[in-house]
Scaffold this motif. Structure first.
Motif, mmCIF file in Angstrom:
data_model
loop_
_atom_site.group_PDB
_atom_site.id
_atom_site.type_symbol
_atom_site.label_atom_id
_atom_site.label_comp_id
_atom_site.label_asym_id
_atom_site.label_seq_id
_atom_site.Cartn_x
_atom_site.Cartn_y
_atom_site.Cartn_z
ATOM 1 N N ALA A 1 0.836 -1.204 0.000
ATOM 2 C CA ALA A 1 0.000 0.000 0.000
ATOM 3 C C ALA A 1 0.867 1.249 0.000
ATOM 4 C CB ALA A 1 -0.925 -0.015 1.213
ATOM 5 N N LEU A 2 1.958 1.220 0.770
ATOM 6 C CA LEU A 2 2.853 2.363 0.824
ATOM 7 C C LEU A 2 3.520 2.603 -0.523
ATOM 8 C CD1 LEU A 2 4.089 4.466 2.753
ATOM 9 C CD2 LEU A 2 5.918 2.835 3.225
ATOM 10 N N ALA A 3 3.913 1.520 -1.195
ATOM 11 C CA ALA A 3 4.546 1.643 -2.507
ATOM 12 C C ALA A 3 3.594 2.252 -3.526
ATOM 13 C CB ALA A 3 5.033 0.277 -2.979
ATOM 14 N N ARG A 4 2.307 1.875 -3.434
ATOM 15 C CA ARG A 4 1.337 2.447 -4.366
ATOM 16 C C ARG A 4 1.148 3.939 -4.125
ATOM 17 N NH1 ARG A 4 -1.383 -2.542 -3.476
ATOM 18 N NH2 ARG A 4 -2.659 -1.609 -1.824
ATOM 19 N N GLU A 5 1.162 4.354 -2.848
ATOM 20 C CA GLU A 5 0.998 5.773 -2.518
ATOM 21 C C GLU A 5 2.172 6.599 -3.019
ATOM 22 O OE1 GLU A 5 0.351 6.385 1.572
ATOM 23 O OE2 GLU A 5 -1.584 5.320 1.636
ATOM 24 N N LEU A 6 3.357 6.008 -3.024
ATOM 25 C CA LEU A 6 4.556 6.738 -3.426
ATOM 26 C C LEU A 6 4.798 6.719 -4.924
ATOM 27 C CD1 LEU A 6 7.024 5.576 -0.603
ATOM 28 C CD2 LEU A 6 5.751 7.734 -0.768
ATOM 29 N N THR A 7 4.010 5.879 -5.630
ATOM 30 C CA THR A 7 4.150 5.805 -7.080
ATOM 31 C C THR A 7 3.416 6.959 -7.742
ATOM 32 O OG1 THR A 7 4.292 3.398 -7.006
ATOM 33 C CG2 THR A 7 3.759 4.405 -9.133
ATOM 34 N N PRO A 8 4.110 7.753 -8.562
ATOM 35 C CA PRO A 8 3.459 8.923 -9.208
ATOM 36 C C PRO A 8 2.304 8.484 -10.088
ATOM 37 C CG PRO A 8 5.857 9.000 -9.441
ATOM 38 C CD PRO A 8 5.524 7.649 -8.894
#
Length: 205
Positions: A198-205
């Motif tokens: 979930a964190l990786a998705r939030e940080l993905t532009p």
């Protein structure tokens, strides 16, 4: 290890008033791998299970090779609950392992945020269907190797990862489904995995 034997806490814990996040988790894997045992050992409530005594009707249908002492089988699903902390509660659904009950899996996957694939290295090929279905549904999962006492091969986690063709980003851990803390560690690993995704998705532009 006799998967019919589990470590059950003496007291069951009521759901905390502060609980605000409930996650549906499915435990899948081959026939006799220990799914019912895992749900039973970690659940803080009396688990619901649909285990029935295996009868002659299953002879020639359910492959019991290597499953010493296997006398019961799940025919629908198991259900349990565990609070990881005051705010996070996991609702556990254990899926039946036999091929004749696989049609239930897609329904169990509905609304599922993550899954645990239990693996028995004596019957490694039985894990393929579970992994395939989870990848098909794009459901995040971790793999837990349930170590049995009569497993003489003792494959390493690196060997098991290679045999199952698991990518490095899929967590792979050892466990003993009979032991509550071991099962809880598997579930914490899954929740951490879901959080990182979930964190990786939030940080993905």
């Amino acid at each position: 290890m006799d998967s019919a034997t589990s470590e059950v806490p003496a007291a069951r814990t009521p759901l905390a008033d502060a609980a605000e996040t409930g996650l549906k988790i499915v435990v899948v894997g081959g026939f006799g791998v220990g799914k019912t045992t895992l749900v039973r050992s970690v659940s803080e409530i009396r688990p619901l299970n649909t285990e029935e005594v295996m009868t002659q009707a299953g002879a020639g249908v359910d492959d019991t090779a290597g499953l010493r002492g296997k006398h019961t089988t799940t025919v629908a699903f198991d259900f349990g609950r565990i609070s990881l902390n005051e705010r996070t509660v996991l609702y556990l659904f254990g899926a039946p392992g036999q091929e004749r009950f696989w049609f239930l899996w897609d329904r169990l996957f509905s609304g599922t945020l993550g899954a645990v694939v239990l693996v028995d290295t004596r019957r490694m090929a039985d894990s393929w269907y579970a992994i395939d279905r989870l990848e098909h549904h794009r459901t995040p999962f971790v793999v837990a190797v349930n170590r049995f006492d009569d497993d003489t091969a003792r494959f390493s986690l690196a060997e098991i990862r290679q045999a199952l063709d698991l990518s490095e980003d899929i967590p792979l851990v050892d466990c003993d489904a009979r032991v509550r803390e071991s099962g809880k560690n598997v579930l914490i690993t899954l929740v951490d995995h879901l959080y990182q995704q979930a964190l990786a998705r939030e940080l993905t532009p």
